[in-house]
Write a protein that holds these residues in place. Structure first.
Motif, short mmCIF file in Angstrom:
data_model
loop_
_atom_site.label_atom_id
_atom_site.label_comp_id
_atom_site.label_asym_id
_atom_site.label_seq_id
_atom_site.Cartn_x
_atom_site.Cartn_y
_atom_site.Cartn_z
N THR A 80 0.84 -1.19 0.00
CA THR A 80 0.00 0.00 0.00
C THR A 80 0.88 1.24 0.00
O THR A 80 2.05 1.20 0.40
CB THR A 80 -0.91 0.03 1.23
OG1 THR A 80 -0.11 -0.04 2.42
CG2 THR A 80 -1.88 -1.15 1.21
N CYS A 81 0.31 2.36 -0.44
CA CYS A 81 1.06 3.60 -0.51
C CYS A 81 0.13 4.78 -0.24
O CYS A 81 -1.09 4.61 -0.17
CB CYS A 81 1.73 3.76 -1.88
SG CYS A 81 0.55 3.65 -3.27
N TRP B 84 4.25 10.49 -3.94
CA TRP B 84 3.67 9.40 -3.18
C TRP B 84 4.79 8.65 -2.46
O TRP B 84 5.98 8.80 -2.75
CB TRP B 84 2.88 8.44 -4.08
CG TRP B 84 3.69 7.83 -5.20
CD1 TRP B 84 3.91 8.37 -6.42
CD2 TRP B 84 4.41 6.60 -5.15
NE1 TRP B 84 4.72 7.57 -7.17
CE2 TRP B 84 5.04 6.45 -6.41
CE3 TRP B 84 4.58 5.62 -4.20
CZ2 TRP B 84 5.85 5.35 -6.71
CZ3 TRP B 84 5.37 4.52 -4.49
CH2 TRP B 84 5.99 4.39 -5.74
N SER B 85 4.40 7.81 -1.52
CA SER B 85 5.38 7.09 -0.71
C SER B 85 4.80 5.73 -0.31
O SER B 85 3.60 5.61 -0.06
CB SER B 85 5.73 7.89 0.55
OG SER B 85 6.60 7.16 1.39
N TRP B 86 5.67 4.71 -0.25
CA TRP B 86 5.24 3.39 0.21
C TRP B 86 4.96 3.43 1.71
O TRP B 86 5.67 4.08 2.47
CB TRP B 86 6.32 2.33 -0.05
CG TRP B 86 6.63 2.06 -1.48
CD1 TRP B 86 7.79 2.34 -2.14
CD2 TRP B 86 5.78 1.43 -2.44
NE1 TRP B 86 7.73 1.94 -3.44
CE2 TRP B 86 6.49 1.37 -3.67
CE3 TRP B 86 4.49 0.94 -2.40
CZ2 TRP B 86 5.96 0.82 -4.82
CZ3 TRP B 86 3.95 0.38 -3.55
CH2 TRP B 86 4.67 0.33 -4.74
N ASP B 87 3.95 2.70 2.14
CA ASP B 87 3.69 2.58 3.58
C ASP B 87 4.78 1.73 4.25
O ASP B 87 5.26 2.08 5.33
CB ASP B 87 2.33 1.93 3.82
CG ASP B 87 1.19 2.86 3.43
OD1 ASP B 87 1.44 4.07 3.32
OD2 ASP B 87 0.06 2.36 3.22
N SER B 88 5.13 0.62 3.62
CA SER B 88 6.18 -0.27 4.17
C SER B 88 7.05 -0.72 3.00
O SER B 88 6.77 -1.75 2.36
CB SER B 88 5.55 -1.49 4.86
OG SER B 88 4.72 -1.10 5.93
N SER C 67 7.60 -3.35 -3.71
CA SER C 67 8.05 -2.05 -3.22
C SER C 67 9.57 -1.98 -3.12
O SER C 67 10.16 -0.93 -3.35
CB SER C 67 7.43 -1.77 -1.85
OG SER C 67 7.65 -2.84 -0.95
N ASP C 68 10.22 -3.09 -2.80
CA ASP C 68 11.68 -3.09 -2.64
C ASP C 68 12.38 -2.88 -3.98
O ASP C 68 13.35 -2.12 -4.08
CB ASP C 68 12.12 -4.41 -2.00
CG ASP C 68 13.51 -4.33 -1.41
OD1 ASP C 68 14.23 -3.35 -1.69
OD2 ASP C 68 13.90 -5.25 -0.67
N PHE C 69 11.90 -3.56 -5.02
CA PHE C 69 12.52 -3.46 -6.34
C PHE C 69 11.76 -2.51 -7.27
O PHE C 69 12.07 -2.43 -8.46
CB PHE C 69 12.60 -4.84 -6.99
CG PHE C 69 13.41 -5.84 -6.20
CD1 PHE C 69 14.54 -5.45 -5.51
CD2 PHE C 69 13.03 -7.18 -6.15
CE1 PHE C 69 15.30 -6.36 -4.78
CE2 PHE C 69 13.77 -8.10 -5.43
CZ PHE C 69 14.91 -7.69 -4.74
N ASN C 70 10.74 -1.83 -6.73
CA ASN C 70 9.98 -0.84 -7.49
C ASN C 70 9.35 -1.44 -8.76
O ASN C 70 9.47 -0.89 -9.85
CB ASN C 70 10.86 0.35 -7.86
CG ASN C 70 10.08 1.63 -7.97
OD1 ASN C 70 9.08 1.83 -7.28
ND2 ASN C 70 10.50 2.52 -8.85
N LEU C 71 8.65 -2.55 -8.59
CA LEU C 71 8.04 -3.26 -9.71
C LEU C 71 6.64 -2.71 -9.95
O LEU C 71 5.62 -3.34 -9.62
CB LEU C 71 7.99 -4.77 -9.44
CG LEU C 71 9.33 -5.43 -9.12
CD1 LEU C 71 9.14 -6.91 -8.84
CD2 LEU C 71 10.32 -5.23 -10.25
#
Length: 497
Positions: free
Chosen positions: A48-49, A75-79, A86-90
């Motif tokens: 989620t973001c 925008w920003s990732w929640d976790s 989210s880690d690899f921005n897929l």
């Protein structure tokens, strides 16, 4: 005194304390098989973001679709550490990468089954089991340290290549005993596999960051390896068929002592135990494909396994879509294997052929019922239960039809073909973007053909495990007039005889 390999192994016990111990310890490796192939159930969860303003004030929840639109804003990732997405921005143009990554693991598993299956027949069941366990734990650790998506895919392919515990563990445990031991082996491995999936969901619930989760799984694998290494002994059937009679006799006598049974003393080990020359049997796998009936049986085994695996993993990877919580879905889908274990135990008293046909037909029916959203959760649990029973019955068939000299290769080949279904199961889940019930219709429809063909499989219940190719051919071609031809084909009779 002359005695067959089957009868001599049973002097060490059919399902005694030692056989139960071996099955339970070898079943621990099933956990690593489950972890290695279903990792993306939680490492590829959709994160989620939130949109933020210039002062980094969160003011609105966003979705992956919204952040890819023009002028979406900051925008920003929640976790950020929750998922590989989210880690690899897929995201945006790269969103498909998270949906196909599990296919890399299944691709490695397909090649791994072929390699380790061949090696298990050559060097033994136990060395392959130990090496797979150690390498799999090490590669899971390396997966948790991958710097980007490309390295992650490479690590997942390697992890899949070494996740071949299930095949070797099943063959190994089934060869340590008689008919009772076979059904107990299947039940134990099913229960351990379901417990591993539930344990995976528990780990994921309390350890949300995907790197920490995979690291904990690698530690678990290392502990299993330490437990397995000193406690298991090689399959006596494999030792007998490869000329290692003294080693096999020593292990069977050890099992007899543990089980509290009298040790059968032989005057001459080399002469009293009836073992044929297996040098030809090791290279004669192509003889299995020389008859139309054998081609039909082998193809049915392989296609039925692929259909069951496709249904099974398609439903597992649908955990996020089956209920509101993927963790709850994980536990419910794990529980689906419990009734399958009970069904296998109950159905062991009936004909293998009929049980397999009816169980697979019920699995297909429940897969079709998943098309109705109101029935989806209940139908998915029941479908997985019956698909697991059918898959394990096919595997039991393989162990009971094909001989010791090639059993590990044939069963591994079947699983390699089956994992093609596993490889396409996760991408199939995402066809819900086209039609929300398409995965269920496609998986069930592909299983209809093998289900019908399974009615004509040979019956193997209450028969001893075949040791050599001629024993297999007598099961497939039971007609009395075929016996002399089979004996000549496999070298038991010369042309003159």
């Amino acid at each position: 005194m002359k005695i067959s390999v089957e009868d001599y192994i049973l002097t060490g016990g059919d399902l005694g304390r030692y056989q139960i111990f071996l099955v339970l310890v070898s079943s621990l490796s099933i956990c690593m098989h489950t972890f290695g192939l279903t990792l993306e159930v939680f490492t590829a969860l959709t994160p989620t973001c939130h949109f933020v303003d210039s002062h980094r004030t969160i003011f609105k929840t966003c979705t992956l679709n919204k952040i890819c639109r023009p002028r979406a804003g900051n925008w920003s990732w929640d976790s950020p550490e929750l998922s590989i997405i989210s880690d690899f921005n897929l995201i945006c143009g790269d969103d498909y990468k998270s949906k196909i990554v599990s296919s890399y693991a299944f691709l490695g598993y397909i090649f791994g089954c072929v390699f380790w299956g061949w090696l298990g027949d050559r060097v033994g069941r136990l060395p392959c089991l130990h090496v797979c366990q150690l390498l799999n734990a090490l590669l899971l650790f390396l997966t948790s340290r991958t710097p980007d998506y490309s390295w992650y895919c490479l690590a997942r392919t390697a992890t899949g290549f070494t996740a071949c515990h299930w095949n070797t563990a099943c063959v190994y445990a089934a060869e340590w005993g008689g008919r009772k031991n076979r059904s107990f082996t299947l039940v134990a491995h099913i229960l351990f596999g379901s417990a591993a999936f539930a344990l995976f969901g528990t780990f994921a619930y309390f350890i949300r960051p995907w790197r920490q989760l995979v690291f904990c799984l690698s530690i678990f694998g290392a502990v299993v390896f330490v437990v397995m290494l000193p406690s298991l002994r090689e399959s006596p059937r494999w030792n007998f068929c490869h000329g290692k009679k003294k080693r096999a006799v020593k292990d069977v006598e050890f099992a007899a002592r543990i089980n509290g049974l009298p040790i059968l003393k032989l005057d001459n080990i080399e002469e009293d135990i009836l073992v044929e020359d297996s040098s030809a049997g090791l290279e004669s796998i192509w003889l299995l494909l020389r008859g139309k009936r054998l081609i039909f049986i082998t193809a049915t085994f392989y296609l039925a396994s692929a259909a069951n695996v496709l249904i099974y993993y398609m439903l597992k990877f649908s955990a996020e879509n089956i209920s509101s919580s993927p963790y709850l879905s994980c536990w419910l889908l794990a529980l689906s294997d419990v009734p399958s274990a009970l069904l296998i135990h109950f159905c062991g008293r009936f004909e293998r052929r009929k049980v397999n046909f009816y169980v697979q037909a019920v699995a297909v029916a429940f897969c079709y019922l998943c098309c109705w959203k109101e029935l989806r959760l209940c139908s998915a649990v029941l479908c997985m239960a019956f698909a697991a029973v059918s898959f394990n019955y096919v595997y039991l068939y393989l162990a009971e039809v094909y001989p010791t000299t090639m059993r590990n290769r044939v069963t591994a080949g079947c699983i390699a073909v089956a994992e093609v279904g596993g490889m396409v199961s996760n991408p199939l889940v995402y066809t819900t973007n086209i039609w929300d019930i398409l995965p269920f219709i496609a998986a069930a429809s592909l299983a209809v053909g093998p289900t019908i063909a399974s009615w004509w499989l040979p019956e193997t219940r209450s028969k001893p495990l075949p040791e050599y190719l001629a024993d297999t051919l007598l099961i497939v071609y039971p007609e009395p007039e075929n016996a002399p031809l089979i004996a000549m084909e496999t070298g038991r009779l010369s042309d003159e005889e």
